[in-house]
Design an enzyme around this catalytic site. Structure first.
Site, PDB file in Angstrom:
ATOM      1  CD  GLU A 210     -36.818  -1.645 105.425  1.00  0.00           C
ATOM      2  OE1 GLU A 210     -36.442  -2.790 105.137  1.00  0.00           O
ATOM      3  OE2 GLU A 210     -36.548  -0.645 104.732  1.00  0.00           O
TER       4      GLU A 210
ATOM      5  CD  GLU B  26     -40.294   1.033 112.157  1.00  0.00           C
ATOM      6  OE1 GLU B  26     -40.386   1.996 111.350  1.00  0.00           O
ATOM      7  OE2 GLU B  26     -39.206   0.505 112.462  1.00  0.00           O
TER       8      GLU B  26
END
Lengths: 345, 345
Positions: free
Chosen positions: B311, B168
């Site tokens: 991420e 994310e």
């Protein structure tokens, strides 16, 4: 050869390290958020003297030898397995073959003291010091000359590369490694002895007794690596130490593997303390002596996966992480390039 | 769509797992000596129903959204960075791009709620639920309908593959994740709140106060994922939970990343407890809530490298280890094939 190698080992390059750290701090991520990967990139810069280090050319060394102490019944496997596994390495079927292929590392198999005669093979380096060590419960494992020869076999095996892994195979060698570590760090044998390939309670008790007896007999000087190696060492342990010294002398990062490889790192570090910054500890195994041995060297392992196979498997498995550290510092965009806002005041 | 996905999630295949374990026990290594790599191979067999699992086709999902709670000043970076980093993902310059290339994983970037308008791009999936959540200190972060929509955005984004990573990006999302984890595991906010991208003491104190205030206001039912998500969630957290459920429904192993991804795994596990055996915990980050959140799920991380980037970076970094587990069970020789003697009686 040994003295000449030791003389070539210098400190890491602080200028290259500072340049690497500066670049890491400009990349599109919060400062320090890549954790140990950033520290690895900085270490590699200091070793190679390049702010943008590269680890494309990789080699994994497996040093193989037999141990006279197996006559005491300290292993779950017969001694013949040492030579049989060496043949398996050459045939490409062992775990280290699979992992070296994955990591795109050249595998170099070195016979430094297998008891059996090994057939010639294009992938086998033959640098046999002797046909196995002597049984160190009764007599030193090797002469001081053979200890030097084992180290020099490791030095001579080393080829230029950008990342090296050092592993081993030798039935009985956790007994030798535990004896070295116990003597070197001043721990009782029972604290640093484990079950190796998977021995039962009776063999385990015998293994500890064997180490205690040997240490009491030889009273080796723990500050003198050659004394330690001669007393309770193995040819592959000496050769691994030599390969580590050769790597450091060539300014190549060298990844150590499990307990036996770490015992060799202690041997190397007592020949030249400056070798330690060139070492990367790949993993901590289930052998109880591994963690204190790493701590003694001031090394923190990258992986903790309950491995206990040796061969250099943990070392090569960590190549992906080291590769990642290099790729990140090379390929990531800076805040400026990506037009991303920096941290608020 | 959510109910249909939940209904498709079944238990692991015990027969395939037993077959994988039997094969591992015939390979040329002491039994169990590959440690957690063996457990991974067995898990992958149970997930895929194949005794010799494969993870060749890989995808990494990055779900991106904004958080209204950033108005409280809980982050070190301005909200605009969410959209700027999304552009960086599309340009290929972020850490996840580098690591996905290394891991040969297809990177799928999904806008599930960025405040800014994002330009069209062939690599961007646009599944915006809304332009950021509301500030959950005063009002629920989203409606229950939007919570379902976020989860379904994750389900709809999932494509067939053999190994998936879920990560994310969203400025403010450690605040949302800490609120979810605190409520879900019944811990005080101060135990599970960290410094995210690197906040100072004053912001850190405010962040904890914000979470405490929100939890007291909403009194969400911690057993009800939709209640938790609506109260203090984020669109990307819902979407990650959806992608995990979709992966499990498709019998695909799904690798979770850091603290926020693990909060999403808790959300997913409370929609369907059977999702947990499909999860692989890649790493434990420096966020203090990550370790208890993983323990709550009964997951042990593969890596501990002080990462705190998100991420999906830790998840993709662990692909090399998962790949190794697959390659070993496929490629290693058996004792019979290599003519190596087995363990002594």
């Amino acid at each position: 050869m040994l003295a000449e190698t030791l003389a070539r080992i210098g400190p890491l390059d602080r200028v290259a390290m500072a340049a690497a750290q500066s670049r890491l701090d400009t990349l599109t991520k919060p400062r320090g958020s890549l954790g140990r990967l950033e520290a690895l990139a900085v270490q590699l810069a200091g070793i190679s003297r390049r702010p943008l280090p590269s680890v494309e050319k990789r080699a994994a060394y497996v040093f193989v030898a037999d141990h006279g102490v197996t006559a005491e019944g300290v292993s779950a496997y017969p001694s013949e397995v040492t030579g049989q596994m060496l043949a398996n390495f050459l045939a490409g079927g062992a775990a280290i073959n699979v992992l070296a292929r994955q990591a795109r590392a050249k595998l170099v198999v070195v016979d430094v003291g297998v008891s059996a005669e090994m057939p010639e093979h294009p992938q086998l380096l033959s640098r046999k010091v002797a046909r196995g060590t002597r049984n160190f419960v009764y007599t030193p494992a090797m002469t001081r000359e053979h200890a030097v020869a084992a180290i020099e076999a490791g030095i001579a095996s080393f080829e230029p590369c950008q990342l090296a892994a050092v592993g081993e195979m030798g039935i009985g060698n956790t007994t030798s490694a535990a004896a070295i570590v116990a003597a070197a760090i001043g721990a009782p044998a029972c604290d640093v002895t484990g079950r190796g390939t998977g021995i039962d309670d009776a063999i385990f008790a015998r293994k500890i007794a064997v180490i205690d007896k040997a240490l009491a007999l030889h009273r080796a000087d723990p500050s003198d690596s050659l004394s330690l190696l001669s007393a309770v060492g193995g040819f592959e342990i000496g050769a691994m130490a030599g390969a580590m010294l050769a790597a450091a002398a060539a300014r190549v990062p060298v990844v150590i593997d499990g307990f036996i490889s770490t015992a060799a790192a202690i041997v190397a570090s007592r020949l030249c303390a400056d070798v330690v910054p060139y070492l990367i500890a790949s993993h901590v195994s289930t052998e109880p002596g591994h963690r204190p041995a790493l701590a003694h060297l001031g090394l923190r392992p990258l992986l903790d996966l309950d491995l206990r196979l040796g061969e250099g498997t943990g070392a090569v498995l960590s190549f992906g992480l080291i590769d990642a550290a290099c790729r990140l510092i090379h390929e990531m965009a800076t805040f400026d390039e990506a037009r991303v806002a920096e941290k608020l005041r």
